[in-house]
Write an enzyme that holds these catalytic residues in place. Structure first.
Site, PDB file in Angstrom:
ATOM      1  N   LYS A  87       1.936  -3.694   6.610  1.00  0.00           N
ATOM      2  CA  LYS A  87       2.346  -3.674   5.193  1.00  0.00           C
ATOM      3  C   LYS A  87       3.865  -3.492   5.096  1.00  0.00           C
ATOM      4  O   LYS A  87       4.527  -4.165   4.308  1.00  0.00           O
ATOM      5  CB  LYS A  87       1.614  -2.563   4.424  1.00  0.00           C
ATOM      6  CG  LYS A  87       0.108  -2.801   4.272  1.00  0.00           C
ATOM      7  CD  LYS A  87      -0.207  -4.069   3.500  1.00  0.00           C
ATOM      8  CE  LYS A  87      -1.685  -4.364   3.378  1.00  0.00           C
ATOM      9  NZ  LYS A  87      -1.989  -5.708   2.856  1.00  0.00           N
ATOM     10  N   TYR A 119      -2.069  -1.096  10.887  1.00  0.00           N
ATOM     11  CA  TYR A 119      -2.341  -1.638   9.541  1.00  0.00           C
ATOM     12  C   TYR A 119      -1.176  -1.332   8.607  1.00  0.00           C
ATOM     13  O   TYR A 119      -0.646  -2.213   7.931  1.00  0.00           O
ATOM     14  CB  TYR A 119      -3.655  -1.040   8.991  1.00  0.00           C
ATOM     15  CG  TYR A 119      -3.758  -1.133   7.492  1.00  0.00           C
ATOM     16  CD1 TYR A 119      -4.080  -2.340   6.878  1.00  0.00           C
ATOM     17  CD2 TYR A 119      -3.484  -0.025   6.682  1.00  0.00           C
ATOM     18  CE1 TYR A 119      -4.124  -2.430   5.494  1.00  0.00           C
ATOM     19  CE2 TYR A 119      -3.535  -0.113   5.308  1.00  0.00           C
ATOM     20  CZ  TYR A 119      -3.865  -1.318   4.723  1.00  0.00           C
ATOM     21  OH  TYR A 119      -3.897  -1.406   3.362  1.00  0.00           O
ATOM     22  N   SER A 139       0.829  -1.199   0.000  1.00  0.00           N
ATOM     23  CA  SER A 139       0.000   0.000   0.000  1.00  0.00           C
ATOM     24  C   SER A 139       0.867   1.253   0.000  1.00  0.00           C
ATOM     25  O   SER A 139       1.959   1.275   0.587  1.00  0.00           O
ATOM     26  CB  SER A 139      -0.861  -0.021   1.270  1.00  0.00           C
ATOM     27  OG  SER A 139      -1.478   1.223   1.471  1.00  0.00           O
TER      28      SER A 139
HETATM   29  C1  WQD Z   1      -9.418   9.284   0.933  1.00  0.00           C
HETATM   30  C2  WQD Z   1      -9.616  10.767   1.181  1.00  0.00           C
HETATM   31  C3  WQD Z   1     -10.023  11.319   3.473  1.00  0.00           C
HETATM   32  C4  WQD Z   1     -13.904   9.363   3.866  1.00  0.00           C
HETATM   33  C5  WQD Z   1      -6.728   4.329   3.236  1.00  0.00           C
HETATM   34  C6  WQD Z   1      -5.553   3.495   3.669  1.00  0.00           C
HETATM   35  C7  WQD Z   1      -4.929   2.831   2.476  1.00  0.00           C
HETATM   36  C8  WQD Z   1      -5.951   1.990   1.748  1.00  0.00           C
HETATM   37  C9  WQD Z   1      -7.130   2.818   1.391  1.00  0.00           C
HETATM   38  C10 WQD Z   1      -7.093   0.022   2.668  1.00  0.00           C
HETATM   39  C11 WQD Z   1      -8.917  11.257   2.443  1.00  0.00           C
HETATM   40  C12 WQD Z   1     -11.222  11.657   2.628  1.00  0.00           C
HETATM   41  C13 WQD Z   1     -12.712   9.841   3.371  1.00  0.00           C
HETATM   42  C14 WQD Z   1     -14.918  10.305   4.201  1.00  0.00           C
HETATM   43  C15 WQD Z   1     -13.478  12.085   3.470  1.00  0.00           C
HETATM   44  N1  WQD Z   1      -6.199   0.907   2.605  1.00  0.00           N
HETATM   45  N2  WQD Z   1     -12.502  11.173   3.189  1.00  0.00           N
HETATM   46  N3  WQD Z   1     -14.663  11.625   3.975  1.00  0.00           N
HETATM   47  O1  WQD Z   1      -7.102   7.287   3.835  1.00  0.00           O
HETATM   48  O2  WQD Z   1      -6.250   7.723   1.491  1.00  0.00           O
HETATM   49  O3  WQD Z   1      -6.265   5.411   2.392  1.00  0.00           O
HETATM   50  O4  WQD Z   1      -7.634   3.515   2.526  1.00  0.00           O
HETATM   51  O5  WQD Z   1      -7.967  -0.492   2.271  1.00  0.00           O
HETATM   52  O6  WQD Z   1      -3.877   2.062   2.883  1.00  0.00           O
HETATM   53  O7  WQD Z   1      -4.613   4.311   4.318  1.00  0.00           O
HETATM   54  O8  WQD Z   1      -8.396   6.461   1.779  1.00  0.00           O
HETATM   55  O9  WQD Z   1     -10.748   6.501   1.034  1.00  0.00           O
HETATM   56  O10 WQD Z   1     -10.257   6.569   3.518  1.00  0.00           O
HETATM   57  O11 WQD Z   1      -9.734   8.566   2.117  1.00  0.00           O
HETATM   58  O12 WQD Z   1     -13.309  13.291   3.332  1.00  0.00           O
HETATM   59  O13 WQD Z   1     -16.006   9.940   4.682  1.00  0.00           O
HETATM   60  O14 WQD Z   1     -11.018  11.007   1.418  1.00  0.00           O
HETATM   61  O15 WQD Z   1      -9.823  12.298   4.468  1.00  0.00           O
HETATM   62  O16 WQD Z   1      -8.449  12.538   2.184  1.00  0.00           O
HETATM   63  P1  WQD Z   1      -6.970   6.836   2.447  1.00  0.00           P
HETATM   64  P2  WQD Z   1      -9.859   6.948   2.130  1.00  0.00           P
END
Ligand code: WQD
Length: 350
Positions: free
Chosen positions: A160, A156, A131
């Site tokens: 990785k 998590y 990741s």
């Molecule tokens: C993306 C953007 C949030 C939800 C994580 C893990 C990664 C992978 C994918 C596992 C961010 C914003 C999100 C919401 C929002 N792992 N957001 N409102 O955090 O980049 O990556 O998930 O499966 O290893 O670290 O992905 O989709 O959670 O967030 O504003 O309700 O969307 O703050 O900027 P992230 P995400």
């Protein structure tokens, strides 16, 4: 025993979101596939979706990959593999902070069990789902494979990083082994058939499932976490990669190792790392607006506090994947967001 040893791939964790899409692409590329999954965060209906897409049954074994003895007797002794794709892991960042031991135990045990059985059964090639989280917040963007990893900010992410290190040292010690770690950026979307997609249990943590559920009326509104980041519109920047493109990267990675093994390529590193992303940063607000635009639906949203642990911005340098792996992202963001919505509508019967 499978008669097609050269082309049988074990997909550990193959009933999940990325595993199902990868299984479809493998089969369409001519590989035999066996899925092993304990269904802890997946449903058998996902395997049925895969079977519907490919038009035939796919061998499925319900087994916990941490259970080395069960994985040996029910999978490795019954089929002959030359490659394993290892997806079997927990993936909820927040849960990993609350229950670190559960994450270390599961994610490391399942990898150790797979690696030890690969050694025992002379299975040569491993693709590991890593990741972009291993980079933390890089000082320079885009992140290349040589960008230094920073200590992960969740258990998590740490699993990785540790898994990558375990694989690197294991490959160094076992001369017949090859491995490729794919560092995924943000996988989104669904198969164009809408027969498989992401099905989070409970309230989604990730952005796109939250958007699709909000558009479907399952959630009242989306909270956009943070509007004061040092980015063009104040919301975070990410690199959103279509899950079908991502799935294809696994097929290419398997093919690369199968060929290297067959050709006895001594010149090529036996452990390689590739970023899998588009190379294009997209902000949270842009993604929400694009989703609304291409699907003609509204996604009620409000600006909210930053989410603890989020990095401000990250996107991939894709040169290595493009030039050495011979893979590149092909689907455009509009098609990906249309597919995500088509899947959500199908799940909700809309
Ligand atoms: C993306 C953007 C949030 C939800 C994580 C893990 C990664 C992978 C994918 C596992 C961010 C914003 C999100 C919401 C929002 N792992 N957001 N409102 O955090 O980049 O990556 O998930 O499966 O290893 O670290 O992905 O989709 O959670 O967030 O504003 O309700 O969307 O703050 O900027 P992230 P995400």
């Amino acid at each position: 025993m499978s008669s097609n040893k050269q082309k049988t791939v074990l997909v550990a964790g193959g009933a999940g979101y990325i595993g199902t899409h990868t299984t479809v692409e493998l089969i369409e590329a001519g590989y035999e596939v066996v899925i092993a999954d304990n269904l802890s965060n997946a449903d058998l209906s996902a395997v049925r979706g895969v079977e519907q897409i490919v038009g035939r049954s796919v061998p499925f074994v319900e087994v916990d990959c941490c259970d080395t003895e069960a994985l040996r007797s029910r999978v490795f002794e019954r089929y002959a593999f030359d490659s394993v794709i290892h997806f079997a892991a927990y993936k909820a960042v927040g849960e990993s902070v609350a229950e670190p031991l559960k994450y270390f135990r599961n994610n490391l045990d399942s990898l150790l069990s797979v690696l030890s059985l690969m050694q025992e059964f002379d299975v040569h090639n491993l693709v590991f789902s890593s990741s972009a989280t291993v980079y933390g917040q890089p000082e320079q963007l885009p992140a290349t494979e040589l960008t230094p990893r920073q200590r992960a900010n969740s258990p998590y992410g740490l699993t990785k990083q540790m898994s990558e290190d375990i694989i690197q040292d294991t490959v160094a010690a076992i001369p017949f082994l090859r491995a490729i770690a794919l560092r995924y950026f943000n996988p989104i979307g669904a198969h164009p058939s809408a027969l498989i997609g992401e099905l989070p249990k409970g309230v989604p943590n990730n952005l796109v499932p939250f958007i699709t559920q909000t558009a479907a009326g399952v959630r009242k509104e989306l909270a956009v976490f943070g509007d004061d980041y040092d980015t063009p519109d104040g919301s975070c920047l990410r690199d959103y990669i279509d899950v079908v493109d991502l799935a294809r990267a696994h097929v290419v990675a398997v093919g690369r190792m199968v060929a290297a093994t067959a050709e006895k390529r001594e010149d090529r590193e036996r452990y390689e790392i590739f970023n899998i992303g588009t190379g294009t940063p997209v902000s949270v607000l842009e993604l929400v607006h694009r989703f609304e635009e291409v699907n003609g639906v509204s996604v009620p949203h409000r600006l909210a506090e930053r989410r603890p642990g989020d990095v401000e911005k990250i996107w991939a340098a894709t040169d290595k994947a493009n030039n050495e792996l011979g893979w590149r992202a092909e689907r455009n963001l509009g098609d990906t967001l249309r597919a995500a919505w088509a899947w959500e509508k199908r799940v909700r019967g809309l």
